[in-house]
Design a protein around this motif. Structure first.
Motif, PDB file in Angstrom:
ATOM      1  N   GLY A  17     -41.191  -9.600  65.285  1.00  0.00           N
ATOM      2  CA  GLY A  17     -42.126  -8.761  66.352  1.00  0.00           C
ATOM      3  C   GLY A  17     -43.186 -10.153  66.415  1.00  0.00           C
ATOM      4  O   GLY A  17     -43.952  -9.675  67.254  1.00  0.00           O
ATOM      5  N   VAL A  18     -44.078 -10.735  65.331  1.00  0.00           N
ATOM      6  CA  VAL A  18     -45.170 -11.019  65.128  1.00  0.00           C
ATOM      7  C   VAL A  18     -44.979 -12.529  65.213  1.00  0.00           C
ATOM      8  O   VAL A  18     -43.844 -13.326  65.320  1.00  0.00           O
ATOM      9  CB  VAL A  18     -46.129 -10.651  64.164  1.00  0.00           C
ATOM     10  CG1 VAL A  18     -46.098  -8.827  64.341  1.00  0.00           C
ATOM     11  CG2 VAL A  18     -44.825 -10.361  62.696  1.00  0.00           C
ATOM     12  N   GLY A  19     -45.695 -13.330  64.684  1.00  0.00           N
ATOM     13  CA  GLY A  19     -46.019 -14.607  65.224  1.00  0.00           C
ATOM     14  C   GLY A  19     -45.888 -14.990  63.277  1.00  0.00           C
ATOM     15  O   GLY A  19     -46.017 -14.709  62.748  1.00  0.00           O
ATOM     16  N   PRO A  20     -45.003 -16.051  62.953  1.00  0.00           N
ATOM     17  CA  PRO A  20     -45.245 -16.918  61.964  1.00  0.00           C
ATOM     18  C   PRO A  20     -45.765 -16.566  60.362  1.00  0.00           C
ATOM     19  O   PRO A  20     -45.382 -16.318  59.681  1.00  0.00           O
ATOM     20  CB  PRO A  20     -44.222 -18.828  62.427  1.00  0.00           C
ATOM     21  CG  PRO A  20     -44.980 -18.195  63.630  1.00  0.00           C
ATOM     22  CD  PRO A  20     -45.946 -16.854  64.563  1.00  0.00           C
ATOM     23  N   LEU A  21     -47.264 -17.388  61.166  1.00  0.00           N
ATOM     24  CA  LEU A  21     -48.034 -16.271  60.029  1.00  0.00           C
ATOM     25  C   LEU A  21     -48.131 -15.428  59.416  1.00  0.00           C
ATOM     26  O   LEU A  21     -48.360 -15.279  58.193  1.00  0.00           O
ATOM     27  CB  LEU A  21     -49.525 -17.274  60.575  1.00  0.00           C
ATOM     28  CG  LEU A  21     -49.422 -18.516  60.345  1.00  0.00           C
ATOM     29  CD1 LEU A  21     -51.302 -19.625  60.525  1.00  0.00           C
ATOM     30  CD2 LEU A  21     -49.372 -19.784  58.950  1.00  0.00           C
ATOM     31  N   ILE A  22     -48.827 -14.304  60.435  1.00  0.00           N
ATOM     32  CA  ILE A  22     -48.796 -12.590  59.956  1.00  0.00           C
ATOM     33  C   ILE A  22     -47.184 -12.131  59.183  1.00  0.00           C
ATOM     34  O   ILE A  22     -47.366 -11.403  58.256  1.00  0.00           O
ATOM     35  CB  ILE A  22     -49.090 -12.282  60.663  1.00  0.00           C
ATOM     36  CG1 ILE A  22     -49.658 -10.854  60.187  1.00  0.00           C
ATOM     37  CG2 ILE A  22     -47.846 -12.162  62.063  1.00  0.00           C
ATOM     38  CD1 ILE A  22     -50.430  -9.908  61.280  1.00  0.00           C
ATOM     39  N   GLY A  23     -46.280 -12.955  60.477  1.00  0.00           N
ATOM     40  CA  GLY A  23     -45.189 -12.453  60.233  1.00  0.00           C
ATOM     41  C   GLY A  23     -44.565 -12.912  58.083  1.00  0.00           C
ATOM     42  O   GLY A  23     -44.082 -12.195  57.555  1.00  0.00           O
ATOM     43  N   ALA A  24     -45.155 -14.129  57.375  1.00  0.00           N
ATOM     44  CA  ALA A  24     -45.246 -14.467  56.000  1.00  0.00           C
ATOM     45  C   ALA A  24     -45.678 -13.913  55.313  1.00  0.00           C
ATOM     46  O   ALA A  24     -45.204 -13.113  54.435  1.00  0.00           O
ATOM     47  CB  ALA A  24     -45.385 -16.095  55.839  1.00  0.00           C
ATOM     48  N   VAL A  25     -47.237 -13.637  55.762  1.00  0.00           N
ATOM     49  CA  VAL A  25     -47.370 -11.942  55.144  1.00  0.00           C
ATOM     50  C   VAL A  25     -46.528 -11.244  55.061  1.00  0.00           C
ATOM     51  O   VAL A  25     -46.267 -10.441  53.837  1.00  0.00           O
ATOM     52  CB  VAL A  25     -49.007 -12.017  55.779  1.00  0.00           C
ATOM     53  CG1 VAL A  25     -49.266 -10.960  54.336  1.00  0.00           C
ATOM     54  CG2 VAL A  25     -49.606 -13.180  55.472  1.00  0.00           C
ATOM     55  N   LEU A  26     -46.519 -10.461  56.127  1.00  0.00           N
ATOM     56  CA  LEU A  26     -45.735  -8.790  56.309  1.00  0.00           C
ATOM     57  C   LEU A  26     -44.254  -8.740  55.589  1.00  0.00           C
ATOM     58  O   LEU A  26     -44.581  -7.983  54.508  1.00  0.00           O
ATOM     59  CB  LEU A  26     -45.369  -8.267  57.245  1.00  0.00           C
ATOM     60  CG  LEU A  26     -46.226  -8.912  58.172  1.00  0.00           C
ATOM     61  CD1 LEU A  26     -46.122  -8.437  59.547  1.00  0.00           C
ATOM     62  CD2 LEU A  26     -47.163  -7.499  57.972  1.00  0.00           C
ATOM     63  N   GLN A  27     -43.619 -10.623  55.569  1.00  0.00           N
ATOM     64  CA  GLN A  27     -42.658 -10.308  54.291  1.00  0.00           C
ATOM     65  C   GLN A  27     -42.288 -10.439  53.369  1.00  0.00           C
ATOM     66  O   GLN A  27     -41.706  -9.968  52.326  1.00  0.00           O
ATOM     67  CB  GLN A  27     -41.595 -11.719  55.042  1.00  0.00           C
ATOM     68  CG  GLN A  27     -40.034 -11.632  54.391  1.00  0.00           C
ATOM     69  CD  GLN A  27     -38.960 -10.370  54.995  1.00  0.00           C
ATOM     70  OE1 GLN A  27     -38.973 -10.964  56.195  1.00  0.00           O
ATOM     71  NE2 GLN A  27     -38.302 -10.241  53.784  1.00  0.00           N
ATOM     72  N   HIS A  28     -43.600 -11.154  52.424  1.00  0.00           N
ATOM     73  CA  HIS A  28     -44.298 -11.607  51.159  1.00  0.00           C
ATOM     74  C   HIS A  28     -44.296  -9.960  50.285  1.00  0.00           C
ATOM     75  O   HIS A  28     -43.541  -9.807  49.956  1.00  0.00           O
ATOM     76  CB  HIS A  28     -44.752 -12.325  51.253  1.00  0.00           C
ATOM     77  CG  HIS A  28     -45.615 -12.518  49.745  1.00  0.00           C
ATOM     78  ND1 HIS A  28     -44.390 -13.151  48.548  1.00  0.00           N
ATOM     79  CD2 HIS A  28     -46.922 -12.534  49.119  1.00  0.00           C
ATOM     80  CE1 HIS A  28     -45.306 -13.052  47.978  1.00  0.00           C
ATOM     81  NE2 HIS A  28     -46.242 -12.266  48.323  1.00  0.00           N
ATOM     82  N   ILE A  29     -45.201  -8.933  51.860  1.00  0.00           N
ATOM     83  CA  ILE A  29     -46.057  -8.115  50.699  1.00  0.00           C
ATOM     84  C   ILE A  29     -44.994  -7.371  51.044  1.00  0.00           C
ATOM     85  O   ILE A  29     -44.659  -6.448  50.166  1.00  0.00           O
ATOM     86  CB  ILE A  29     -47.217  -7.550  51.827  1.00  0.00           C
ATOM     87  CG1 ILE A  29     -48.218  -8.515  51.917  1.00  0.00           C
ATOM     88  CG2 ILE A  29     -47.666  -6.079  51.593  1.00  0.00           C
ATOM     89  CD1 ILE A  29     -48.970  -9.065  50.650  1.00  0.00           C
ATOM     90  N   GLY A  30     -43.864  -7.285  51.899  1.00  0.00           N
ATOM     91  CA  GLY A  30     -43.169  -5.795  52.091  1.00  0.00           C
ATOM     92  C   GLY A  30     -41.754  -5.783  50.589  1.00  0.00           C
ATOM     93  O   GLY A  30     -41.458  -5.066  49.551  1.00  0.00           O
ATOM     94  N   ASP A  31     -41.276  -7.592  50.420  1.00  0.00           N
ATOM     95  CA  ASP A  31     -40.610  -8.178  49.527  1.00  0.00           C
ATOM     96  C   ASP A  31     -41.198  -7.106  47.850  1.00  0.00           C
ATOM     97  O   ASP A  31     -40.882  -6.730  47.245  1.00  0.00           O
ATOM     98  CB  ASP A  31     -40.415  -8.538  49.104  1.00  0.00           C
ATOM     99  CG  ASP A  31     -38.936  -9.632  50.376  1.00  0.00           C
ATOM    100  OD1 ASP A  31     -39.170  -9.066  51.033  1.00  0.00           O
ATOM    101  OD2 ASP A  31     -38.720 -10.879  50.508  1.00  0.00           O
ATOM    102  N   LEU A  32     -42.806  -7.571  48.526  1.00  0.00           N
ATOM    103  CA  LEU A  32     -43.652  -7.060  46.319  1.00  0.00           C
ATOM    104  C   LEU A  32     -43.470  -5.609  46.435  1.00  0.00           C
ATOM    105  O   LEU A  32     -43.070  -4.896  45.071  1.00  0.00           O
ATOM    106  CB  LEU A  32     -45.301  -7.388  46.849  1.00  0.00           C
ATOM    107  CG  LEU A  32     -44.933  -9.045  46.726  1.00  0.00           C
ATOM    108  CD1 LEU A  32     -46.696  -9.739  46.974  1.00  0.00           C
ATOM    109  CD2 LEU A  32     -44.463  -9.656  45.400  1.00  0.00           C
ATOM    110  N   LEU A  33     -43.919  -4.727  47.575  1.00  0.00           N
ATOM    111  CA  LEU A  33     -43.701  -3.197  47.391  1.00  0.00           C
ATOM    112  C   LEU A  33     -42.129  -2.345  46.998  1.00  0.00           C
ATOM    113  O   LEU A  33     -42.452  -1.725  46.603  1.00  0.00           O
ATOM    114  CB  LEU A  33     -44.619  -2.634  48.169  1.00  0.00           C
ATOM    115  CG  LEU A  33     -45.899  -3.080  49.241  1.00  0.00           C
ATOM    116  CD1 LEU A  33     -46.827  -2.472  50.010  1.00  0.00           C
ATOM    117  CD2 LEU A  33     -46.725  -2.712  47.746  1.00  0.00           C
ATOM    118  N   ILE A  34     -41.484  -3.577  47.922  1.00  0.00           N
ATOM    119  CA  ILE A  34     -39.670  -2.421  47.653  1.00  0.00           C
ATOM    120  C   ILE A  34     -39.775  -2.784  46.066  1.00  0.00           C
ATOM    121  O   ILE A  34     -38.847  -2.404  45.528  1.00  0.00           O
ATOM    122  CB  ILE A  34     -39.234  -3.139  48.939  1.00  0.00           C
ATOM    123  CG1 ILE A  34     -39.228  -2.163  50.347  1.00  0.00           C
ATOM    124  CG2 ILE A  34     -37.610  -2.346  48.690  1.00  0.00           C
ATOM    125  CD1 ILE A  34     -39.241  -2.636  52.151  1.00  0.00           C
ATOM    126  N   GLY A  35     -39.675  -3.939  46.241  1.00  0.00           N
ATOM    127  CA  GLY A  35     -39.177  -4.759  44.572  1.00  0.00           C
ATOM    128  C   GLY A  35     -37.913  -5.285  44.532  1.00  0.00           C
ATOM    129  O   GLY A  35     -36.968  -5.717  45.536  1.00  0.00           O
TER     130      GLY A  35
END
Length: 237
Positions: free
Chosen positions: A219-237
């Motif tokens: 639902g967000v722009g591509p730049l912040i979306g890339a951040v959310l995806q990356h951090i989400g992957d880091l936290l879930i593992g």
């Protein structure tokens, strides 16, 4: 030709670029200012011209203008480089400096270690903008920057930080998804109506926070979306 001379020729490769640089110096130093400009102000002007040339060539490569590289190129300490970066932005601000976008861009390479999201912040002006965003939002976040330009913050506070620095549309998406996640986790969402900034994601597990980050991506722009995806992957593992 030594390394510093090579760098100079790379940044100012022709007469036109050299003339443009001199025109900037003449504009500030002549026209009645010859005897009034302080040495520190003249250094700031020269540093501004030098840094702008680097940014024109490699804006998206933060290592091209980090404190260490500029220190070696100019023969000054890294602490003086940081001081000059701040003075340069105050006296000769970059017109294309979008600090939110810059923060999102570098946060896409964040690390997660020992319960902290860690982001390398090469620009002290970016850190000052982040600090101001925290203060303007009227809250507190464990926002620290050590001598190695490393931002360290807990996952829940990193989410709050994204809320603080995002544009209105992206912020609304983040808050909407947060409310949905809080309800799914049986957390009280009444206080969200007042939107206190800090502690928004308090009470959620690391995995739940990771899922929250990933739920916001579409639902967000591509730049912040890339951040959310990356951090989400880091936290879930």
């Amino acid at each position: 030709m030594d390394t510093r001379e090579t760098q100079y020729q790379t940044l100012f490769p022709d007469d036109a670029s050299k003339a443009t640089a001199f025109d900037k110096i003449a504009k500030e130093y002549y026209a009645g200012n010859f005897g009034r400009m302080q040495k520190s102000d003249f250094e700031t002007l020269l540093f501004s011209i030098y840094l702008d040339q680097i940014l024109n060539l490699s804006k998206d490569d933060p290592f091209s203008y980090n404190d260490y590289k500029l220190s070696k190129s100019l023969g000054i300490s890294q602490s003086k480089v940081r001081t000059l970066k701040i003075k340069k932005e105050l006296q000769y601000p970059r017109q294309d400096f979008n600090w939110q976008e810059e923060f999102f861009r570098i946060s896409a390479n964040a690390r997660y270690e020992k319960g902290k999201i860690k982001v390398h912040i090469p620009d002290p002006n970016l850190y000052l903008e982040l600090k101001n965003a925290v203060e303007v939002a009227g809250g507190f976040v464990d926002l620290t920057l050590n001598g190695n330009s490393l931002l360290q913050v807990s996952p829940k506070d990193f989410f709050d930080l994204l809320v603080a620095v995002s544009g209105e549309e992206d912020r609304n998406v983040l808050l909407k998804e947060l409310e949905k996640k809080m309800k799914a986790e049986n957390k009280d969402t009444k206080y969200l109506e007042k939107r206190p900034l800090w502690g928004l994601a308090a009470g959620l597990t690391i995995t739940a926070i990771g899922e929250l980050f990933k739920a916001c991506v579409s639902g967000v722009g591509p730049l912040i979306g890339a951040v959310l995806q990356h951090i989400g992957d880091l936290l879930i593992g």
